[in-house]
Design a protein around this motif. Structure first.
Motif, PDB file in Angstrom:
ATOM      1  N   ALA A   1       0.843  -1.205   0.000  1.00 44.79           N
ATOM      2  CA  ALA A   1       0.000   0.000   0.000  1.00 44.79           C
ATOM      3  C   ALA A   1       0.875   1.251   0.000  1.00 44.79           C
ATOM      4  N   VAL A   2       1.925   1.217   0.795  1.00 40.47           N
ATOM      5  CA  VAL A   2       2.872   2.340   0.833  1.00 40.47           C
ATOM      6  C   VAL A   2       3.518   2.518  -0.536  1.00 40.47           C
ATOM      7  N   ARG A   3       3.904   1.398  -1.160  1.00 39.54           N
ATOM      8  CA  ARG A   3       4.547   1.469  -2.476  1.00 39.54           C
ATOM      9  C   ARG A   3       3.606   2.021  -3.544  1.00 39.54           C
ATOM     10  N   LEU A   4       2.339   1.589  -3.525  1.00 38.96           N
ATOM     11  CA  LEU A   4       1.375   2.097  -4.510  1.00 38.96           C
ATOM     12  C   LEU A   4       1.252   3.613  -4.409  1.00 38.96           C
ATOM     13  N   ARG A   5       1.101   4.107  -3.194  1.00 41.85           N
ATOM     14  CA  ARG A   5       0.965   5.553  -2.988  1.00 41.85           C
ATOM     15  C   ARG A   5       2.255   6.280  -3.388  1.00 41.85           C
TER      16      ARG A   5
ATOM     17  N   LYS B   1      -8.141   4.560  -3.546  1.00 43.08           N
ATOM     18  CA  LYS B   1      -8.098   5.050  -2.161  1.00 43.08           C
ATOM     19  C   LYS B   1      -8.052   3.883  -1.182  1.00 43.08           C
ATOM     20  N   ALA B   2      -8.852   2.865  -1.431  1.00 43.81           N
ATOM     21  CA  ALA B   2      -8.874   1.691  -0.542  1.00 43.81           C
ATOM     22  C   ALA B   2      -7.553   0.937  -0.602  1.00 43.81           C
ATOM     23  N   TYR B   3      -6.983   0.799  -1.809  1.00 44.10           N
ATOM     24  CA  TYR B   3      -5.694   0.111  -1.947  1.00 44.10           C
ATOM     25  C   TYR B   3      -4.608   0.862  -1.167  1.00 44.10           C
ATOM     26  N   GLU B   4      -4.554   2.169  -1.358  1.00 41.44           N
ATOM     27  CA  GLU B   4      -3.509   2.971  -0.722  1.00 41.44           C
ATOM     28  C   GLU B   4      -3.690   3.059   0.791  1.00 41.44           C
ATOM     29  N   ALA B   5      -4.905   2.859   1.256  1.00 35.15           N
ATOM     30  CA  ALA B   5      -5.156   2.852   2.693  1.00 35.15           C
ATOM     31  C   ALA B   5      -4.897   1.464   3.295  1.00 35.15           C
TER      32      ALA B   5
ATOM     33  N   HIS C   1      -6.678  -1.233   2.827  1.00 39.07           N
ATOM     34  CA  HIS C   1      -7.895  -1.977   3.165  1.00 39.07           C
ATOM     35  C   HIS C   1      -7.976  -3.317   2.446  1.00 39.07           C
ATOM     36  N   ASN C   2      -7.556  -3.331   1.208  1.00 41.01           N
ATOM     37  CA  ASN C   2      -7.500  -4.593   0.465  1.00 41.01           C
ATOM     38  C   ASN C   2      -6.460  -4.460  -0.637  1.00 41.01           C
ATOM     39  N   GLN C   3      -5.848  -5.586  -0.963  1.00 40.29           N
ATOM     40  CA  GLN C   3      -4.794  -5.587  -1.975  1.00 40.29           C
ATOM     41  C   GLN C   3      -5.418  -5.748  -3.356  1.00 40.29           C
ATOM     42  N   PRO C   4      -4.894  -5.039  -4.357  1.00 40.80           N
ATOM     43  CA  PRO C   4      -5.445  -5.179  -5.700  1.00 40.80           C
ATOM     44  C   PRO C   4      -5.361  -6.620  -6.195  1.00 40.80           C
ATOM     45  N   ARG C   5      -6.383  -7.015  -6.901  1.00 43.02           N
ATOM     46  CA  ARG C   5      -6.419  -8.325  -7.554  1.00 43.02           C
ATOM     47  C   ARG C   5      -6.484  -8.078  -9.053  1.00 43.02           C
ATOM     48  N   ASP C   6      -6.449  -9.149  -9.809  1.00 41.20           N
ATOM     49  CA  ASP C   6      -6.568  -9.008 -11.256  1.00 41.20           C
ATOM     50  C   ASP C   6      -7.910  -8.382 -11.595  1.00 41.20           C
ATOM     51  N   PRO C   7      -7.979  -7.521 -12.557  1.00 38.51           N
ATOM     52  CA  PRO C   7      -6.936  -7.078 -13.476  1.00 38.51           C
ATOM     53  C   PRO C   7      -6.122  -5.892 -12.946  1.00 38.51           C
ATOM     54  N   TYR C   8      -6.476  -5.384 -11.757  1.00 35.35           N
ATOM     55  CA  TYR C   8      -5.823  -4.166 -11.268  1.00 35.35           C
ATOM     56  C   TYR C   8      -4.329  -4.343 -11.010  1.00 35.35           C
ATOM     57  N   ARG C   9      -3.909  -5.520 -10.556  1.00 37.06           N
ATOM     58  CA  ARG C   9      -2.479  -5.756 -10.327  1.00 37.06           C
ATOM     59  C   ARG C   9      -1.712  -5.542 -11.629  1.00 37.06           C
ATOM     60  N   LEU C  10      -2.206  -6.144 -12.683  1.00 34.67           N
ATOM     61  CA  LEU C  10      -1.557  -6.017 -13.988  1.00 34.67           C
ATOM     62  C   LEU C  10      -1.599  -4.575 -14.487  1.00 34.67           C
ATOM     63  N   LEU C  11      -2.717  -3.917 -14.294  1.00 39.55           N
ATOM     64  CA  LEU C  11      -2.844  -2.529 -14.749  1.00 39.55           C
ATOM     65  C   LEU C  11      -1.880  -1.611 -14.020  1.00 39.55           C
ATOM     66  N   TYR C  12      -1.728  -1.818 -12.716  1.00 36.29           N
ATOM     67  CA  TYR C  12      -0.755  -1.030 -11.948  1.00 36.29           C
ATOM     68  C   TYR C  12       0.661  -1.259 -12.488  1.00 36.29           C
ATOM     69  N   THR C  13       1.024  -2.509 -12.737  1.00 38.95           N
ATOM     70  CA  THR C  13       2.383  -2.774 -13.214  1.00 38.95           C
ATOM     71  C   THR C  13       2.611  -2.144 -14.579  1.00 38.95           C
ATOM     72  N   ARG C  14       1.613  -2.179 -15.424  1.00 37.33           N
ATOM     73  CA  ARG C  14       1.749  -1.530 -16.739  1.00 37.33           C
ATOM     74  C   ARG C  14       1.852  -0.013 -16.594  1.00 37.33           C
ATOM     75  N   ALA C  15       0.985   0.562 -15.776  1.00 37.61           N
ATOM     76  CA  ALA C  15       0.969   2.020 -15.611  1.00 37.61           C
ATOM     77  C   ALA C  15       2.283   2.527 -15.018  1.00 37.61           C
ATOM     78  N   PHE C  16       2.854   1.771 -14.069  1.00 38.58           N
ATOM     79  CA  PHE C  16       4.093   2.183 -13.429  1.00 38.58           C
ATOM     80  C   PHE C  16       5.331   1.668 -14.150  1.00 38.58           C
ATOM     81  N   GLY C  17       5.162   0.737 -15.080  1.00 41.89           N
ATOM     82  CA  GLY C  17       6.315   0.175 -15.786  1.00 41.89           C
ATOM     83  C   GLY C  17       7.219  -0.616 -14.860  1.00 41.89           C
ATOM     84  N   THR C  18       6.623  -1.392 -13.979  1.00 47.75           N
ATOM     85  CA  THR C  18       7.389  -2.183 -13.011  1.00 47.75           C
ATOM     86  C   THR C  18       6.861  -3.610 -12.982  1.00 47.75           C
TER      87      THR C  18
END
Length: 118
Positions: free
Chosen positions: A9-13, A53-57, A59-76
């Motif tokens: 969550a800290v890393r996402l923010r 907001k919930a991920y960064e707080a 509250h819950n960890q992203p699941r598919d497809p959001y995990r993949l979307l985050y990695t694409r958006a951040f290039g990591t």
């Protein structure tokens, strides 16, 4: 009572802030990172912002497809972003023997020096 946020969550923010993206901008980038098929299934932007907001707080960890979307958006990689633990390596035969016989059991035998007549 203050609880510590999960590392992911800290890393996402931190990744979002490092790029100076608002949460609305993050939602836009996540949608942009989706392929056409996934994009059709994503909810409205306001819903994605609430998820961010919930991920960064924490509250819950992203699941598919959001995990993949985050990695694409951040290039990591997913492992870098979500700190996925790696499976431990299986023990080697030497590790097993050392545990069973004691660590001295695997001390190499002294080698002989000299000729064949010894």
């Amino acid at each position: 009572m203050v609880t510590e946020l999960p590392a992911w969550a800290v890393r996402l923010r931190a990744e979002r802030r490092k790029r100076l993206w608002s949460q609305k901008e993050m939602a836009r980038r996540l949608v942009e990172a989706a392929d056409e098929e996934t994009r059709k299934c994503l909810p409205a932007r306001e819903t994605i912002v609430r998820r961010i907001k919930a991920y960064e707080a924490g509250h819950n960890q992203p699941r598919d497809p959001y995990r993949l979307l985050y990695t694409r958006a951040f290039g990591t990689s997913e492992a870098e972003l979500f700190d996925m633990p790696q499976a431990p390596c299986p023990p080697t035969l030497d590790d097993v023997l050392a545990k069973l016989l004691g660590s001295d059991a695997l001390t190499p035998l002294p080698t002989r020096t000299g000729g064949a007549s010894e």
